[in-house]
Each structure stands twice: as structure tokens, then as C-alpha cells.
Design an enzyme around this catalytic site. Structure first.
Site, mmCIF file in Angstrom:
data_model
loop_
_atom_site.group_PDB
_atom_site.id
_atom_site.type_symbol
_atom_site.label_atom_id
_atom_site.label_comp_id
_atom_site.label_asym_id
_atom_site.label_seq_id
_atom_site.Cartn_x
_atom_site.Cartn_y
_atom_site.Cartn_z
ATOM 1 N N LYS A 1 30.373 33.416 -7.809
ATOM 2 C CA LYS A 1 30.211 34.754 -8.385
ATOM 3 C C LYS A 1 30.816 35.792 -7.444
ATOM 4 O O LYS A 1 30.716 35.644 -6.229
ATOM 5 C CB LYS A 1 28.711 35.088 -8.537
ATOM 6 N N ASP B 1 17.063 34.420 -10.209
ATOM 7 C CA ASP B 1 17.452 33.431 -11.212
ATOM 8 C C ASP B 1 16.365 32.374 -11.443
ATOM 9 O O ASP B 1 16.573 31.412 -12.179
ATOM 10 C CB ASP B 1 18.779 32.782 -10.798
ATOM 11 N N ASP C 1 28.834 27.660 -12.410
ATOM 12 C CA ASP C 1 27.943 28.812 -12.560
ATOM 13 C C ASP C 1 27.096 28.710 -13.836
ATOM 14 O O ASP C 1 26.137 29.457 -14.001
ATOM 15 C CB ASP C 1 28.778 30.106 -12.558
ATOM 16 N N ARG D 1 21.499 25.689 -17.649
ATOM 17 C CA ARG D 1 21.361 24.728 -18.749
ATOM 18 C C ARG D 1 21.306 23.295 -18.219
ATOM 19 O O ARG D 1 20.672 22.427 -18.809
ATOM 20 C CB ARG D 1 22.511 24.931 -19.757
HETATM 21 N N1 BES Z 1 22.131 33.142 -13.761
HETATM 22 C C1 BES Z 1 23.290 33.382 -14.549
HETATM 23 C C2 BES Z 1 23.039 34.317 -15.741
HETATM 24 C C3 BES Z 1 22.661 35.733 -15.387
HETATM 25 C C4 BES Z 1 23.647 36.685 -15.227
HETATM 26 C C5 BES Z 1 21.343 36.099 -15.291
HETATM 27 C C6 BES Z 1 23.296 37.980 -14.929
HETATM 28 C C7 BES Z 1 20.988 37.401 -14.991
HETATM 29 C C8 BES Z 1 21.967 38.342 -14.808
HETATM 30 C C9 BES Z 1 23.834 32.074 -15.085
HETATM 31 O O1 BES Z 1 23.621 30.962 -14.303
HETATM 32 C C10 BES Z 1 25.312 32.255 -15.261
HETATM 33 O O2 BES Z 1 25.954 32.539 -14.298
HETATM 34 N N2 BES Z 1 25.793 32.107 -16.491
HETATM 35 C C11 BES Z 1 27.163 32.281 -16.767
HETATM 36 C C12 BES Z 1 27.557 31.222 -17.766
HETATM 37 C C13 BES Z 1 29.043 31.141 -17.988
HETATM 38 C C14 BES Z 1 29.735 30.640 -16.754
HETATM 39 C C15 BES Z 1 29.290 30.213 -19.153
HETATM 40 C C16 BES Z 1 27.360 33.669 -17.368
HETATM 41 O O3 BES Z 1 26.527 34.109 -18.150
HETATM 42 O O4 BES Z 1 28.351 34.308 -17.018
HETATM 43 ZN ZN ZN Z 2 21.888 30.995 -13.076
HETATM 44 ZN ZN ZN Z 3 25.056 30.616 -12.760
#
Ligand code: BES
Ligand code: ZN
Ligand code: ZN
Length: 429
Positions: A209, A220, A279, A283
Site C-alpha cells: 500500500k 484492519d 493486499d 478474504r
Molecule cells: N484492508 C483493506 C480494505 C480497506 C481499505 C479497509 C481502506 C479500510 C480502509 C483490504 O485488505 C484491501 O486492501 N482491499 C483491497 C482489495 C483489492 C486489492 C482487490 C482494496 O479494497 O483496495
Molecule cells: Zn485488509
Molecule cells: Zn489488504
């Protein structure tokens, strides 16, 4: 003699000299909240006023006068809490059911907010699982039992998702399996299973990230905290059903032993998943919890997770997102939220979303195809691990539940907004 500032609730406007539509007015040791249509309606006005009093540095408050009720008292606490201050709030109640309920809400909510706001150095995967287990065990010592499966033991028991995501950290990943069984019958069927995402820090892994997006990723584990807090509140309210709780806890870090893009996870239920983005790790860990929950064949399964930025983009930070194939299941959570004065909004989930996570090397991939809806394809991935591909299951995406900066109603950080929804879902269904 009390040193607390007395705060009264009024439904009349403040005198003109306090300014147009003034929310607060003061005299000596007393503040008055002017909750009118113009100041946002009672609950919003109260929460805003509480936030403002905290902002002024008032650290000791007594809710005085006859106009307070349980919901306004609760909104005051919700807005007054500040992780950066140690303030005291006297509800202005001597005893009774209302005091008991408020104290139960506060205990559950405070635990959720504090553990979510805690630094990731202190909240390791094991620390999260142990804290949740201790908190619940103290509430119901005779009804709670649990085990923590850690490190390589996860692999031995087939929990490949949690192990894969967490193996890049020197602090081992864990799964908490907790049984709340108030029936006195060890063979009683399980009524509801709760599953929570407990990523204690999400760096994104090799799909790293950017720093700004990583700055809040100690939060998280908010889903794991929220299901634990929801169960705690329901227990305090006298929950008389058998519940199993699964927390999927890991740190998503980068190292020589971390998982990589192109890796394939083979799950206990036979499903294989190709990693196309490290990231999208939530899931991957939840899958293990959902498999374990499904093996119990409970009446309902509810999971909660800070799963996708897409859900936050869709509904903002004031709402939790609710996804289910079944109208009835989604409705149960929306109704619970409504009854508890919390906000929730349904997002789309249909069977065809499960076709939008194809892989050329495994049965599914952990990200959706270009242009697919992120919150829906994430939920579709989860469905692969729920009995009958999603029967009697509801997913809550809490990605908006953490505030990077304070606003007019909440301090920075975790809000605990969702604890009451989950508690009510458990009580009513
Ligand atoms: N923990 C994040 C989602 C998140 C983002 C929670 C901002 C709270 C605030 C999750 O693990 C993630 O990074 N998801 C990605 C998925 C993508 C790579 C398909 C996302 O949402 O960008
Ligand atoms: Zn996450
Ligand atoms: Zn993530």
C-alpha cells in the site's frame, strides 16, 4: 461537592446572544445542549455537543436534568469518547435497567474502540485473540470455552488461508475458536456462527500500500473486534443461544517468507485460490473461518470485515455495508441496525459475481476482473467457503468504520459503530 460540569439537554433554542442556532450555551458550572431541528435533531445534536465539549478540554461531565433518555445518553458517550484523553462521564442514573444497558454498551464498545485504536506493535494476532477470549470469558465464565490455533498448527488443521497470509511475520498467525454455550448441553446445536477479519496490520504485502493508505491499517482487525464486541453486548443482554465465534488473525507483512503473487492456496473445502494481489488478504483469512463455521451447520452465519476500499467509497464512513444473496438475511441485519440507531446499507451480491473472480491456474482468484464491483466480488469470493455457496449467510463490510481524523460527531479512530447491530442480530434471530 462534585467537580463535574453538569450538562443539561434542552429542546428549546439558545438565547440570541449565543449566536444563531447555537448548539451549546453555558452558565457557571453548567452547559446546556440545545437540541432542535436546526441543530440536527436530538441524537445528532447531542453527539455533536459531546464532541465539542471534549474539544474544549472538559474532562468530567455529569448528565443532569430530566430530559435525558437512554438513546441520548448513549449518543453523548459515543461522541464524548476520545482515545487521546481520559475523561469521566456520569450518566446521571442511580440504578435500574437503563444504567445496566448503558454500562453494557459502554463496556463492549470501549473494548472494540480501544483494541482497534491500539498500536499494531501491541496488538499482535495472538494478543487480539487472547484479549477477545479473556473479555468474553470474564462475561460468562461458565458458558465460554475456547482454543487458539497458532502457527504451523494452522496448517496441520487445514487452515491454509490464515497461515499463508500471516507467515511473513515473525509474530505467528492465529485462529480463535470460541464457543458460547449457555444451554448446559454440550451437544446443543449451534445457532449462529460469527466470523471476523483480524488483520492486526495490513501493509498490503508485496502488493504494498502507499504510505497514506497504510497509515490506518492497524484498524484492519475491526471486523474481529466488532463481532467479539457484538457477542459481548448480547451476552450482557442475556443471550440464551449457542454461538461460535471465529477470529482469523494475522499480520500482512513483507519478508523472505511472505506469500507472493501467483501463489495458490488449497483450502480445506477443496477450493483453490490464486493470489493476484497480496493486499486482498482479508478474504483469504476469512475463508478459513467460514469453512469452520460451515462445518457446524448453524442456522445463520454472519461475518464482519474491513474488507474493501470499494465499500467505503460506495457508502462512506457513516454506514456499514451489508451483503447477502438472500433478501431475508440482509433484511435481518438492516432491521437490527435500524432498531439500534446504527446505520447500514445493502450492496449488491448475486450469484453471477462468483463468475467475476476467474483464474487460469486455480478455481478462483483473489481479485475480480477489470471493471467488476470490488465489494461484491470480495463477498463472492467468501461465498465459495460458505456451506451451499452462501446459504443463510450475511457479510458486513466495515471498511468505513475507522476515522483517520475526527469529525463533528466522532473522535479520530474506531467508532464501535456496528456492535449494537450485531448484538441485536444475535438476540432477535
Ligand atoms: N484492508 C483493506 C480494505 C480497506 C481499505 C479497509 C481502506 C479500510 C480502509 C483490504 O485488505 C484491501 O486492501 N482491499 C483491497 C482489495 C483489492 C486489492 C482487490 C482494496 O479494497 O483496495
Ligand atoms: Zn485488509
Ligand atoms: Zn489488504
Amino acid at each position: 461537592m462534585t467537580t463535574a460540569m453538569q450538562v443539561r439537554l434542552e429542546t428549546t433554542a439558545a438565547a440570541d446572544h449565543w449566536g444563531k442556532n447555537a448548539l451549546l450555551s453555558f452558565s457557571d458550572s453548567e452547559a446546556r445542549i440545545h437540541a432542535t431541528e436546526a441543530t440536527g435533531g436530538t441524537l445528532t445534536a447531542v453527539q455533536r455537543a459531546a464532541r465539542r465539549l471534549d474539544g474544549m478540554g472538559v474532562t468530567d461531565i455529569l448528565l443532569a436534568g430530566d430530559n435525558w433518555d437512554i438513546e441520548s445518553r448513549w449518543c453523548f458517550w459515543a461522541g464524548y469518547y476520545n482515545p487521546n484523553r481520559n475523561s469521566t462521564l456520569d450518566w446521571g442514573l442511580a440504578d435500574g435497567a437503563e444504567l445496566k444497558e448503558l454500562e453494557a454498551r459502554k463496556a463492549a464498545s470501549l473494548w472494540v474502540r480501544e483494541i482497534t485504536n491500539g498500536s499494531p506493535e501491541n496488538i499482535s494476532p495472538r494478543a487480539l485473540a487472547e484479549s477477545a477470549a479473556d473479555m468474553l470469558e470474564q462475561l460468562a465464565p461458565d458458558a465460554v470455552s475456547y482454543r487458539i490455533i497458532a502457527g504451523d498448527k494452522l496448517t496441520e488443521e487445514g487452515f491454509a488461508g490464515i497461515h499463508t497470509v500471516g507467515r511473513g511475520s515473525v509474530r505467528e498467525p492465529v485462529m480463535l475458536q470460541l464457543d458460547y454455550n449457555p444451554t448446559g448441553n454440550a451437544d446443543a446445536p449451534v445457532d449462529i456462527c460469527l466470523v471476523g477479519k483480524g488483520i492486526t496490520f495490513d501493509s498490503g504485502g508485496y502488493s504494498i500500500k502507499p504510505s497514506a493508505g497504510m497509515a490506518t491499517m492497524k484498524s484492519d482487525m475491526g471486523g474481529a473486534a466488532m463481532v467479539s464486541g457484538g457477542l459481548a453486548l448480547a451476552i450482557a443482554r442475556g443471550l440464551n443461544k449457542r454461538i461460535k465465534l471465529y477470529l482469523c488473525c494475522a499480520e500482512n507483512l513483507i519478508s523472505g517468507s511472505a506469500f507472493k503473487l501467483g501463489d495458490i492456496i488449497r483450502y480445506k473445502n477443496g477450493v483453490t485460490a490464486e493470489i493476484l494481489n497480496t493486499d486482498a488478504e482479508g478474504r483469504l483469512v476469512l475463508a478459513d473461518g467460514l469453512i469452520a463455521a460451515s462445518e457446524e451447520n448453524p442456522r445463520y452465519i454472519l461475518d464482519a470485515a474491513t474488507l474493501t476500499g470499494a465499500a467505503k467509497m460506495a457508502v462512506g464512513r457513516d454506514f456499514n455495508s451489508v451483503l447477502s444473496f438472500e433478501d431475508e438475511m440482509a433484511q435481518k441485519v438492516l432491521a437490527a441496525a435500524g432498531a439500534e440507531n446504527e446505520k447500514a446499507w445493502r450492496l449488491p451480491l448475486e450469484k453471477f459475481h462468483m463468475e467475476q473472480i476467474p483464474s487460469g491456474f486455480a478455481e478462483i482468484a483473489n481479485v475480480g476482473i477489470d471493471g467488476s464491483p470490488g465489494a461484491s466480488t470480495a463477498a463472492a469470493f467468501l461465498a465459495k467457503f460458505v456451506r451451499d455457496e452462501g446459504r443463510a449467510w450475511v457479510h458486513m463490510d466495515l471498511s468505513g468504520s475507522y476515522l483517520p481524523a475526527p469529525n463533528d460527531q466522532w473522535a479520530q479512530g474506531a467508532k464501535g459503530h456496528g456492535v449494537r447491530t450485531i448484538a441485536r442480530f444475535l438476540m432477535d434471530n
